[in-house]
Scaffold this motif. Structure first.
Motif, PDB file in Angstrom:
ATOM      1  N   ASN A  28       3.528   9.705  -3.476  1.00 47.31           N
ATOM      2  CA  ASN A  28       3.297   8.449  -4.384  1.00 47.31           C
ATOM      3  C   ASN A  28       4.495   7.767  -4.429  1.00 47.31           C
ATOM      4  N   GLY A  29       5.471   8.363  -4.641  1.00 47.03           N
ATOM      5  CA  GLY A  29       6.777   7.726  -5.205  1.00 47.03           C
ATOM      6  C   GLY A  29       7.809   7.289  -4.053  1.00 47.03           C
ATOM      7  N   ARG A  30       7.348   7.817  -2.573  1.00 49.77           N
ATOM      8  CA  ARG A  30       8.437   7.593  -1.771  1.00 49.77           C
ATOM      9  C   ARG A  30       8.681   6.255  -1.377  1.00 49.77           C
ATOM     10  N   ALA A  31       7.609   5.179  -1.366  1.00 46.48           N
ATOM     11  CA  ALA A  31       7.888   3.764  -1.095  1.00 46.48           C
ATOM     12  C   ALA A  31       8.522   3.102  -2.586  1.00 46.48           C
ATOM     13  N   LEU A  32       8.241   3.733  -3.815  1.00 46.77           N
ATOM     14  CA  LEU A  32       9.035   3.046  -4.911  1.00 46.77           C
ATOM     15  C   LEU A  32      10.420   3.481  -4.795  1.00 46.77           C
ATOM     16  N   ALA A  33      10.826   4.802  -4.338  1.00 43.40           N
ATOM     17  CA  ALA A  33      12.255   5.135  -4.423  1.00 43.40           C
ATOM     18  C   ALA A  33      12.967   4.280  -3.226  1.00 43.40           C
ATOM     19  N   LEU A  34      12.220   3.909  -2.011  1.00 42.18           N
ATOM     20  CA  LEU A  34      12.920   3.217  -1.045  1.00 42.18           C
ATOM     21  C   LEU A  34      13.214   1.658  -1.518  1.00 42.18           C
ATOM     22  N   LEU A  35      12.078   1.107  -2.386  1.00 37.55           N
ATOM     23  CA  LEU A  35      12.289  -0.148  -3.007  1.00 37.55           C
ATOM     24  C   LEU A  35      13.226  -0.273  -4.012  1.00 37.55           C
ATOM     25  N   ALA A  36      13.295   0.753  -4.728  1.00 35.27           N
ATOM     26  CA  ALA A  36      14.436   0.936  -5.628  1.00 35.27           C
ATOM     27  C   ALA A  36      15.848   1.074  -5.232  1.00 35.27           C
ATOM     28  N   LYS A  37      15.939   1.649  -3.855  1.00 34.99           N
ATOM     29  CA  LYS A  37      17.296   1.849  -3.191  1.00 34.99           C
ATOM     30  C   LYS A  37      17.641   0.609  -2.794  1.00 34.99           C
ATOM     31  N   ALA A  92       1.005  -1.385   0.030  1.00 43.56           N
ATOM     32  CA  ALA A  92      -0.196   0.131  -0.012  1.00 43.56           C
ATOM     33  C   ALA A  92       0.913   1.360  -0.148  1.00 43.56           C
ATOM     34  N   ILE A  93       0.681   2.110  -0.700  1.00 43.80           N
ATOM     35  CA  ILE A  93       1.278   3.292  -0.905  1.00 43.80           C
ATOM     36  C   ILE A  93       0.299   4.588  -1.046  1.00 43.80           C
ATOM     37  N   PRO A  94       0.813   5.698  -0.675  1.00 46.84           N
ATOM     38  CA  PRO A  94      -0.199   6.972  -0.840  1.00 46.84           C
ATOM     39  C   PRO A  94      -0.704   7.197  -1.850  1.00 46.84           C
ATOM     40  N   VAL A  95      -2.014   7.624  -2.257  1.00 43.54           N
ATOM     41  CA  VAL A  95      -2.379   8.065  -3.409  1.00 43.54           C
ATOM     42  C   VAL A  95      -2.050   9.338  -3.807  1.00 43.54           C
ATOM     43  N   ASP A 113      -5.587   6.483   0.606  1.00 46.09           N
ATOM     44  CA  ASP A 113      -5.483   7.946   1.308  1.00 46.09           C
ATOM     45  C   ASP A 113      -4.550   7.935   2.267  1.00 46.09           C
ATOM     46  N   GLN A 114      -3.674   8.808   2.370  1.00 53.51           N
ATOM     47  CA  GLN A 114      -2.464   8.536   3.514  1.00 53.51           C
ATOM     48  C   GLN A 114      -2.944   8.612   4.648  1.00 53.51           C
ATOM     49  N   GLN A 115      -4.427   8.986   5.076  1.00 52.52           N
ATOM     50  CA  GLN A 115      -4.758   8.705   6.581  1.00 52.52           C
ATOM     51  C   GLN A 115      -5.162   7.469   6.656  1.00 52.52           C
ATOM     52  N   SER A 116      -5.515   6.570   5.762  1.00 56.10           N
ATOM     53  CA  SER A 116      -5.888   5.043   5.846  1.00 56.10           C
ATOM     54  C   SER A 116      -5.013   4.348   5.673  1.00 56.10           C
ATOM     55  N   LEU A 117      -3.631   4.686   5.332  1.00 48.64           N
ATOM     56  CA  LEU A 117      -2.538   3.659   5.396  1.00 48.64           C
ATOM     57  C   LEU A 117      -2.323   2.953   6.411  1.00 48.64           C
TER      58      LEU A 117
END
Length: 291
Positions: A149-158, A141-144, A191-195
């Motif tokens: 939106n890209g913060r989790a993707l950046a972590l996974l890429a790193k 799950a990632i923020p919409v 939605d970020q508040q539902s994560l």
């Protein structure tokens, strides 16, 4: 986060729901006549890093003769609109990247008045203890909202789990920029508040550190965690109309929010994981990332 609180009188928007925001008044000076000139109207999210500093700042301001009206909400759309239309003087709920994206999308004139705290985040899981345990076809799950939106993707890429377009900065990174996904990970935008509510139903989810704290999770519990917690552009801000920061009200609000008492509170919250980069210049900073 469902409670609504009114302090010293009722305030404007009746249907505000979602992320709360703290705001400060944009009127000039406190020497003019009329109670309105001594009133600062704020709209603030109920989450601890917003609500507790607001209570401290309110006491400081009231000791100086200001009347402070605060409304707590959970909406991440209406607070900026409420400041733009003059219903509130300032808000406190968002980081600089979200503000920049929102004002661009909605074509409204709201800007950073001053910084409050760095807002790091990480990838958490209630099913797996390490990133290597993520299974084939894992659901994350990632923020919409585009700004996060890209913060989790950046972590996974790193971490080598994904390959993404390295020409894209984290604030513009999206699923469209994934070049290689060998584990076949699927992403659910929430939605970020539902994560935090979604976390039990997925293999992992991106949470701001404050949302993780509400579940009893610390940065040490994260599978992956953002380095440099005060890195741009994820510093949370108090936002208002242009010119507010230079008014007497704006200066009084900033002094109250950036008081020693508030800094002490942040140092104690989650072992001081949230930095307070108050010596930074938001205008100069934005030039380094908003391109």
């Amino acid at each position: 986060m469902e409670r609504r609180t009114f302090i010293k009188g009722s305030l404007g928007i009746s249907a505000l729901t979602g992320l709360a925001v703290l705001t400060g008044c944009g009127l000039t000076g406190n020497s003019a006549t009329g109670a309105e000139n001594m009133t600062i109207k704020l709209i603030v999210t109920e989450s601890a890093p917003y609500q507790e500093p607001t209570k401290i700042a309110q006491k400081v301001l009231e000791s100086e003769g200001w009347e402070v009206q605060v409304k707590y909400v959970t909406d991440i759309v209406q607070p900026n609109l409420a400041v733009a239309n003059g219903e509130y003087d300032a808000n406190y709920f968002q980081h600089a990247s979200y503000l920049a994206q929102f004002t661009k999308d909605k074509d409204i004139d709201v800007e950073t008045a001053f910084y409050m705290y760095g807002s790091p985040g990480g990838l958490y899981s209630q099913k797996h203890k390490t990133i290597d345990e993520l299974p084939q076809g894992a659901k994350i799950a990632i923020p919409v909202d585009p700004a996060n939106n890209g913060r989790a993707l950046a972590l996974l890429a790193k971490a080598g789990v994904l390959k993404v377009d390295e020409n894209k900065s984290v604030i513009h990174l999206s699923q469209n920029d994934i070049l290689e996904n060998p584990k076949g990970i699927s992403f659910t935008e929430v939605d970020q508040q539902s994560l935090s509510k979604t976390l039990p139903d997925v293999d992992a989810g991106f949470l701001f550190v404050r949302l993780g704290a509400e579940l009893g999770l610390t940065p040490q519990d994260a599978l992956l965690f953002e380095e440099d917690a005060d890195a741009l552009p994820f510093i949370c801000v108090v936002a208002a109309k242009p010119g507010f920061a230079e008014t007497e009200k704006g200066k009084a609000l900033q002094n109250a929010y950036q008081s020693d008492e508030v800094r002490t509170w942040f140092k104690k919250y989650i072992d001081g994981v949230l930095p307070t980069p108050w010596d930074r210049d938001p205008v100069a900073d934005r030039k380094t990332w908003d391109s």
